[in-house]
Design a protein around this motif. Sequence first.
Motif, PDB file in Angstrom:
ATOM      1  N   ASP A 113      -3.520  -2.252  11.554  1.00 12.93           N
ATOM      2  CA  ASP A 113      -2.590  -3.377  11.543  1.00 12.93           C
ATOM      3  C   ASP A 113      -2.883  -4.360  12.680  1.00 12.93           C
ATOM      4  OD1 ASP A 113      -1.864  -1.496  13.421  1.00 12.93           O
ATOM      5  OD2 ASP A 113       0.285  -1.604  13.011  1.00 12.93           O
ATOM      6  N   THR A 166      -4.681  -0.506   2.621  1.00 17.25           N
ATOM      7  CA  THR A 166      -4.100  -1.775   3.062  1.00 17.25           C
ATOM      8  C   THR A 166      -5.079  -2.917   2.847  1.00 17.25           C
ATOM      9  OG1 THR A 166      -2.739  -0.649   4.717  1.00 17.25           O
ATOM     10  CG2 THR A 166      -3.096  -3.006   5.020  1.00 17.25           C
ATOM     11  N   PRO A 213       0.860  -1.182   0.000  1.00 20.38           N
ATOM     12  CA  PRO A 213       0.000   0.000   0.000  1.00 20.38           C
ATOM     13  C   PRO A 213       0.899   1.237   0.000  1.00 20.38           C
ATOM     14  CG  PRO A 213      -0.467  -1.476   1.861  1.00 20.38           C
ATOM     15  CD  PRO A 213       0.851  -1.865   1.300  1.00 20.38           C
ATOM     16  N   MET A 219       2.706  -7.789   3.227  1.00 27.82           N
ATOM     17  CA  MET A 219       2.200  -6.429   3.006  1.00 27.82           C
ATOM     18  C   MET A 219       3.175  -5.446   3.637  1.00 27.82           C
ATOM     19  SD  MET A 219      -1.930  -6.583   3.264  1.00 27.82           S
ATOM     20  CE  MET A 219      -2.014  -7.082   4.992  1.00 27.82           C
TER      21      MET A 219
END
Length: 297
Positions: A192, A72, A8, A86
């Motif tokens: 996250d 994300t 991202p 990621m």
Amino acid sequence: MSVDFVIPYYGDPEYLFATIDSIRAQHQQDWRLTVVDDQYPGNRALEYIEGLNDERIRYVRNEERLGPNGNTYKASTLAEREFVSMMGADDLLEPNYLDVVLERMKADPNAIAVQPGVKVMDSDGVLVPSLGIGDKVKRRIAAPARRAGLISGEDAVKSLLSGNWLYTPSLLYRQSALSKIPYRPDIDAVHDLAFMVDMLMEGGNLLVDEREVFRYRRHQASDSSTRVKDGKRFDEELRYYGLIAKELRAKGWNAAARSADLHLSSRLHALMVAAGRLGAGDFAHAGAMVGRAVRSS
């Protein structure tokens, strides 16, 4: 064992270029990379990727800005291979990153993710010789998981809600677990943590490996640092902890729900920011408070 890297992206393109270069320098070359541009001004990212002429790398630009959480989540949906990384668009991999994380995932079919060892660097890419306050607190809370090499179930969720000790851009995920997570809007500052908690609530092991194969960049220009300064981070964290506490109680994970209610590390962080500075003595006191809360929750 094939890997999808999905990044991202919104930020300094020079950082992104270094991130891409570190992926291309991996010992294992069976990977694919997708950069998801959240409308960062200019075309330098696209031009750099096109100049590489590497068919494994693709560039996607959002039609409208989604923000860190939305971008994300979108990036996670573009991953199709067995394993997914990621990364942040400003972090770096050591050349043996895939060697280490794939070795661990292969050895445990119940693993949903692996947290490798991390080196912290500053905005200029210089490794930080000693850990800062936040990283020391992370290590203290993570100590039981690090000793065991894995953590799972309610114990894992309780630990992370006591204080998020993960460096999530460094994680390698199993795509089948990652694909099950729901989208939670309006929690940019803690998305996250929410990703991993949702995965752990579905079952599986979170592995912890001490080998340092990832370089995590910490700098004042980051989105998370900006949200700390203006107070938005703590508003978003409070909203998330209230939401997840209800879901955990519905699941019967009451100890983890109590950790969400306490959200002690978040509250301590807010107090530290309000105070303006934190000395060594204050850290020792704060660390002891975190340790007691983790043991008693």
